[in-house]
Design a protein around this motif. Structure first.
Motif, PDB file in Angstrom:
ATOM      1  N   THR A  76     -95.950 -11.032   2.657  1.00 49.76           N
ATOM      2  CA  THR A  76     -95.401 -10.047   1.715  1.00 49.76           C
ATOM      3  C   THR A  76     -95.544  -8.623   2.264  1.00 49.76           C
ATOM      4  O   THR A  76     -94.908  -7.692   1.775  1.00 49.76           O
ATOM      5  CB  THR A  76     -96.157 -10.111   0.366  1.00 49.76           C
ATOM      6  N   LYS A  77     -96.436  -8.435   3.272  1.00 53.07           N
ATOM      7  CA  LYS A  77     -96.668  -7.119   3.867  1.00 53.07           C
ATOM      8  C   LYS A  77     -95.960  -6.959   5.212  1.00 53.07           C
ATOM      9  O   LYS A  77     -95.546  -5.871   5.589  1.00 53.07           O
ATOM     10  CB  LYS A  77     -98.181  -6.889   4.073  1.00 53.07           C
ATOM     11  N   LEU A  78     -95.918  -8.023   5.975  1.00 48.65           N
ATOM     12  CA  LEU A  78     -95.252  -7.985   7.286  1.00 48.65           C
ATOM     13  C   LEU A  78     -94.730  -9.374   7.624  1.00 48.65           C
ATOM     14  O   LEU A  78     -95.464 -10.362   7.528  1.00 48.65           O
ATOM     15  CB  LEU A  78     -96.250  -7.550   8.385  1.00 48.65           C
ATOM     16  N   ASP A  79     -93.472  -9.457   8.021  1.00 46.67           N
ATOM     17  CA  ASP A  79     -92.928 -10.714   8.545  1.00 46.67           C
ATOM     18  C   ASP A  79     -92.785 -10.540  10.048  1.00 46.67           C
ATOM     19  O   ASP A  79     -91.860  -9.875  10.524  1.00 46.67           O
ATOM     20  CB  ASP A  79     -91.571 -11.028   7.897  1.00 46.67           C
ATOM     21  N   ALA A  80     -93.726 -11.128  10.790  1.00 47.24           N
ATOM     22  CA  ALA A  80     -93.754 -10.919  12.244  1.00 47.24           C
ATOM     23  C   ALA A  80     -92.741 -11.796  12.987  1.00 47.24           C
ATOM     24  O   ALA A  80     -92.763 -11.867  14.210  1.00 47.24           O
ATOM     25  CB  ALA A  80     -95.168 -11.171  12.772  1.00 47.24           C
ATOM     26  N   ASN A  81     -91.856 -12.456  12.246  1.00 47.82           N
ATOM     27  CA  ASN A  81     -90.800 -13.248  12.886  1.00 47.82           C
ATOM     28  C   ASN A  81     -89.416 -12.728  12.481  1.00 47.82           C
ATOM     29  O   ASN A  81     -88.488 -13.493  12.221  1.00 47.82           O
ATOM     30  CB  ASN A  81     -90.953 -14.733  12.510  1.00 47.82           C
ATOM     31  N   ARG A  82     -89.329 -11.410  12.361  1.00 50.91           N
ATOM     32  CA  ARG A  82     -88.056 -10.755  12.040  1.00 50.91           C
ATOM     33  C   ARG A  82     -87.936  -9.515  12.919  1.00 50.91           C
ATOM     34  O   ARG A  82     -88.932  -9.046  13.481  1.00 50.91           O
ATOM     35  CB  ARG A  82     -88.012 -10.314  10.568  1.00 50.91           C
ATOM     36  N   ASP A  83     -86.720  -8.950  13.025  1.00 58.49           N
ATOM     37  CA  ASP A  83     -86.610  -7.685  13.747  1.00 58.49           C
ATOM     38  C   ASP A  83     -87.272  -6.587  12.908  1.00 58.49           C
ATOM     39  O   ASP A  83     -87.535  -6.776  11.712  1.00 58.49           O
ATOM     40  CB  ASP A  83     -85.165  -7.364  14.133  1.00 58.49           C
ATOM     41  N   LEU A  84     -87.575  -5.477  13.559  1.00 58.08           N
ATOM     42  CA  LEU A  84     -88.450  -4.470  12.929  1.00 58.08           C
ATOM     43  C   LEU A  84     -88.003  -4.003  11.539  1.00 58.08           C
ATOM     44  O   LEU A  84     -88.832  -3.971  10.612  1.00 58.08           O
ATOM     45  CB  LEU A  84     -88.643  -3.279  13.884  1.00 58.08           C
ATOM     46  N   PRO A  85     -86.737  -3.646  11.336  1.00 59.97           N
ATOM     47  CA  PRO A  85     -86.366  -3.138  10.001  1.00 59.97           C
ATOM     48  C   PRO A  85     -86.678  -4.132   8.884  1.00 59.97           C
ATOM     49  O   PRO A  85     -87.211  -3.760   7.833  1.00 59.97           O
ATOM     50  CB  PRO A  85     -84.853  -2.901  10.123  1.00 59.97           C
ATOM     51  N   GLU A  86     -86.386  -5.409   9.116  1.00 59.95           N
ATOM     52  CA  GLU A  86     -86.638  -6.424   8.082  1.00 59.95           C
ATOM     53  C   GLU A  86     -88.113  -6.823   8.036  1.00 59.95           C
ATOM     54  O   GLU A  86     -88.653  -7.171   6.973  1.00 59.95           O
ATOM     55  CB  GLU A  86     -85.763  -7.661   8.341  1.00 59.95           C
ATOM     56  N   ALA A  87     -88.784  -6.748   9.180  1.00 63.64           N
ATOM     57  CA  ALA A  87     -90.202  -7.157   9.260  1.00 63.64           C
ATOM     58  C   ALA A  87     -91.100  -6.209   8.492  1.00 63.64           C
ATOM     59  O   ALA A  87     -91.987  -6.639   7.749  1.00 63.64           O
ATOM     60  CB  ALA A  87     -90.632  -7.221  10.719  1.00 63.64           C
ATOM     61  N   TYR A 109     -85.112 -25.002  19.036  1.00 66.39           N
ATOM     62  CA  TYR A 109     -84.717 -24.537  20.374  1.00 66.39           C
ATOM     63  C   TYR A 109     -83.558 -23.544  20.268  1.00 66.39           C
ATOM     64  O   TYR A 109     -82.816 -23.351  21.224  1.00 66.39           O
ATOM     65  CB  TYR A 109     -84.275 -25.725  21.227  1.00 66.39           C
ATOM     66  N   LEU A 110     -83.348 -22.982  19.078  1.00 64.40           N
ATOM     67  CA  LEU A 110     -82.252 -22.065  18.776  1.00 64.40           C
ATOM     68  C   LEU A 110     -80.904 -22.777  18.704  1.00 64.40           C
ATOM     69  O   LEU A 110     -79.859 -22.141  18.784  1.00 64.40           O
ATOM     70  CB  LEU A 110     -82.194 -20.891  19.779  1.00 64.40           C
ATOM     71  N   LEU A 111     -80.941 -24.097  18.581  1.00 62.40           N
ATOM     72  CA  LEU A 111     -79.698 -24.861  18.389  1.00 62.40           C
ATOM     73  C   LEU A 111     -79.672 -25.326  16.937  1.00 62.40           C
ATOM     74  O   LEU A 111     -80.669 -25.860  16.439  1.00 62.40           O
ATOM     75  CB  LEU A 111     -79.662 -26.068  19.326  1.00 62.40           C
ATOM     76  N   THR A 112     -78.551 -25.111  16.272  1.00 62.97           N
ATOM     77  CA  THR A 112     -78.443 -25.487  14.861  1.00 62.97           C
ATOM     78  C   THR A 112     -78.390 -27.009  14.716  1.00 62.97           C
ATOM     79  O   THR A 112     -78.156 -27.727  15.702  1.00 62.97           O
ATOM     80  CB  THR A 112     -77.159 -24.912  14.248  1.00 62.97           C
ATOM     81  N   ALA A 113     -78.577 -27.474  13.492  1.00 63.19           N
ATOM     82  CA  ALA A 113     -78.483 -28.921  13.233  1.00 63.19           C
ATOM     83  C   ALA A 113     -77.110 -29.443  13.656  1.00 63.19           C
ATOM     84  O   ALA A 113     -76.992 -30.529  14.236  1.00 63.19           O
ATOM     85  CB  ALA A 113     -78.734 -29.193  11.751  1.00 63.19           C
ATOM     86  N   THR A 114     -76.079 -28.674  13.396  1.00 65.52           N
ATOM     87  CA  THR A 114     -74.710 -29.081  13.779  1.00 65.52           C
ATOM     88  C   THR A 114     -74.598 -29.216  15.291  1.00 65.52           C
ATOM     89  O   THR A 114     -74.039 -30.195  15.808  1.00 65.52           O
ATOM     90  CB  THR A 114     -73.699 -28.018  13.280  1.00 65.52           C
ATOM     91  N   GLY A 149     -85.378 -22.234  14.731  1.00 64.44           N
ATOM     92  CA  GLY A 149     -86.001 -21.206  15.588  1.00 64.44           C
ATOM     93  C   GLY A 149     -85.557 -19.841  15.121  1.00 64.44           C
ATOM     94  O   GLY A 149     -84.458 -19.670  14.630  1.00 64.44           O
ATOM     95  N   GLY A 150     -86.436 -18.843  15.257  1.00 63.18           N
ATOM     96  CA  GLY A 150     -86.133 -17.514  14.724  1.00 63.18           C
ATOM     97  C   GLY A 150     -86.234 -16.406  15.757  1.00 63.18           C
ATOM     98  O   GLY A 150     -86.100 -16.641  16.961  1.00 63.18           O
ATOM     99  N   TYR A 151     -86.512 -15.228  15.230  1.00 64.93           N
ATOM    100  CA  TYR A 151     -86.572 -14.009  16.058  1.00 64.93           C
ATOM    101  C   TYR A 151     -87.528 -14.175  17.241  1.00 64.93           C
ATOM    102  O   TYR A 151     -87.188 -13.851  18.377  1.00 64.93           O
ATOM    103  CB  TYR A 151     -87.016 -12.842  15.174  1.00 64.93           C
ATOM    104  N   HIS A 165     -89.105 -14.116  22.695  1.00 63.78           N
ATOM    105  CA  HIS A 165     -90.165 -14.433  23.661  1.00 63.78           C
ATOM    106  C   HIS A 165     -89.911 -15.728  24.440  1.00 63.78           C
ATOM    107  O   HIS A 165     -90.718 -16.104  25.286  1.00 63.78           O
ATOM    108  CB  HIS A 165     -91.523 -14.472  22.948  1.00 63.78           C
ATOM    109  N   GLY A 166     -88.830 -16.437  24.122  1.00 67.34           N
ATOM    110  CA  GLY A 166     -88.426 -17.590  24.925  1.00 67.34           C
ATOM    111  C   GLY A 166     -87.529 -17.143  26.065  1.00 67.34           C
ATOM    112  O   GLY A 166     -87.420 -15.954  26.350  1.00 67.34           O
ATOM    113  N   SER A 167     -86.857 -18.103  26.720  1.00 69.06           N
ATOM    114  CA  SER A 167     -86.094 -17.765  27.928  1.00 69.06           C
ATOM    115  C   SER A 167     -84.585 -17.728  27.695  1.00 69.06           C
ATOM    116  O   SER A 167     -83.819 -17.749  28.650  1.00 69.06           O
ATOM    117  CB  SER A 167     -86.438 -18.754  29.047  1.00 69.06           C
ATOM    118  N   LYS A 168     -84.152 -17.654  26.426  1.00 65.06           N
ATOM    119  CA  LYS A 168     -82.705 -17.644  26.181  1.00 65.06           C
ATOM    120  C   LYS A 168     -82.017 -16.476  26.889  1.00 65.06           C
ATOM    121  O   LYS A 168     -81.019 -16.656  27.575  1.00 65.06           O
ATOM    122  CB  LYS A 168     -82.423 -17.562  24.680  1.00 65.06           C
ATOM    123  N   THR A 169     -82.563 -15.287  26.714  1.00 62.57           N
ATOM    124  CA  THR A 169     -81.881 -14.132  27.302  1.00 62.57           C
ATOM    125  C   THR A 169     -82.440 -13.744  28.663  1.00 62.57           C
ATOM    126  O   THR A 169     -81.689 -13.402  29.556  1.00 62.57           O
ATOM    127  CB  THR A 169     -81.942 -12.916  26.357  1.00 62.57           C
TER     128      THR A 169
END
Ligand SMILES: [Zn+2]
Length: 395
Positions: free
Chosen positions: A108-119, A170-175, A247-249, A254-258
């Motif tokens: 409720t104070k910090l979501d450490a798995n979002r980009d900064l504005p939303e976190a 793994y950043l792949l959707t169920a579809t 998988g999220g932010y 911190h993974g190797s996607k980019t």
């Protein structure tokens, strides 16, 4: 005038030197470091494995108002305990530590798995904690990359979905996971993946689909220990209508996607492996075994040789083996829980000594040159234990 310039240059050099010292702050493996107000916690490691816990925190300071931006505020209960139990189990096997980064702030104070504005929703203290969380992860990644060249990052979560299985992201959707192996193995889908680095270079030369749901995929290794997981060989993708976290932010950043050399996988743990302490401890022990097995199979086949304490590659019951002193000069002592064959190999892999030994032996090895040797203890050709030893006559 000239003297003044020299003085200024010396001063600048000194400043650079001090800066270097600051940046090169040594993080001692196994030691805990905190950010401001202990909101963020980093336990430094010395294995090529990083685990983060973004949603397990319980600290709710009044200086940070409850978040009003973003959609999710649910705590992933017991995931902080779980991460520490996994760390302890890994230490028991290896004598080494994984890197652990924990957000102790409540979601409720910090979501450490979002980009900064939303976190952080614009709060300066939450903003600082968010930066500390990701800076510690960047530090751990840089450390692993420098030491091992590659490694694995796990973002640890808990889900409340009805189906009691681990959801591996793994950043792949169920579809997308429902597509054929051939489709998943095309460049387009490899480029979506949080383990892109591993797909492009892995020990067994496996394709993307094998790493997602083959016999040595993370999900299949978990399932073999009694913890069903999706994707895995027996549960290849979430079916239509089944809830699933992909998988999220953090997994993306911190993974190797980019970029980078550290692969990322989000592990969403079901409630059955978290809420009960006995069940959680069992899960933590087996997760430690699975993660090490995964690292050995796909990244570092010789990882056990780099462990920080004397451990057997395979153990039979409570068997124990002890070689000492190490380094040794002329005589090596062996304590053995059963009679075994001892073989000693030099650095080129040539057998330099072998004998059948009992449970307590001293072996004369003064004839060996100084150097590093590999000792194996085994029976009927099966190795039960192996260890590096150092012969040195300048002890
Ligand atoms: Zn979560």
């Amino acid at each position: 005038m000239k003297q003044k310039i020299i003085f200024r240059e010396i001063f600048l050099l000194l400043l650079l030197f001090i800066q270097c010292l600051t940046y090169a702050q040594p993080f001692v493996p196994g030691t805990t470091y905190f950010g401001r107000n202990n909101y963020i916690e980093y336990i430094a490691g010395n294995l090529p494995l990083i685990i983060s816990v973004p949603h397990g925190g319980a600290v709710a300071p009044s200086e940070i108002p409850d978040r009003t931006c973003g959609d999710e505020t649910v705590t992933d209960s017991y995931t902080t305990n779980l991460a520490k139990e996994i760390r302890d189990a890994i230490y028991n096997i290896t004598g080494c530590y994984p890197h652990i980064v924990i957000n102790n702030l409540k979601r409720t104070k910090l979501d450490a798995n979002r980009d900064l504005p939303e976190a952080a929703c614009g709060n300066e203290f939450a903003d600082k904690a968010w930066n500390e969380f990701h800076n510690f992860l960047d530090t751990a990644s840089a450390n692993v990359t420098k030491k091992s060249g590659k490694g694995l990052y796990i973002d640890l979560h808990g889900h409340g979905h009805a189906i009691q299985r681990l959801e591996l992201g793994y950043l792949l959707t169920a579809t997308q996971l429902a597509y054929s192996d051939a489709v998943l193995n095309t460049a387009a889908y490899i480029n979506f993946s949080s383990i892109k680095k591993l797909i492009n270079s892995n020990v067994l030369n496996l394709a993307h689909s094998d790493l997602l749901r083959g016999n040595t995929s993370l999900g299949t290794l978990f399932a073999a220990k009694g913890f069903p997981a999706v994707p895995s060989a027996d549960d290849r993708y979430p079916l239509t209508g089944q809830t699933y976290f992909s998988g999220g932010y953090n997994t993306e950043r911190h993974g190797s996607k980019t970029l980078g050399t550290i692969d990322g996988i989000q592990i969403e743990c079901n409630q059955d492996v978290r809420f009960n302490e006995v069940a959680r401890q069992d899960f933590a022990t087996k997760t430690a075994q699975v993660l090490l097995d995964y690292l050995i199979k796909h990244y570092f086949p010789k990882l056990p040789e780099t462990y920080c304490k004397i451990v057997g590659v395979e153990q039979i019951g409570m068997s124990e083996f002890l070689l000492f002193p190490n380094p040794f000069d002329k005589v090596l002592s062996v304590k053995n829980s059963m009679p075994t064959d001892i073989c000693i190999y030099n650095f080129q892999g040539k057998l330099v000594y072998s004998e059948r030994i009992g449970t307590e032996e001293t072996i004369e090895l003064g004839f060996l040159k100084n150097g590093v040797y590999l000792v194996t203890l085994g029976n009927n050709g099966k190795i039960l234990y192996r260890q590096k030893i150092i012969k040195s006559s300048v002890l």
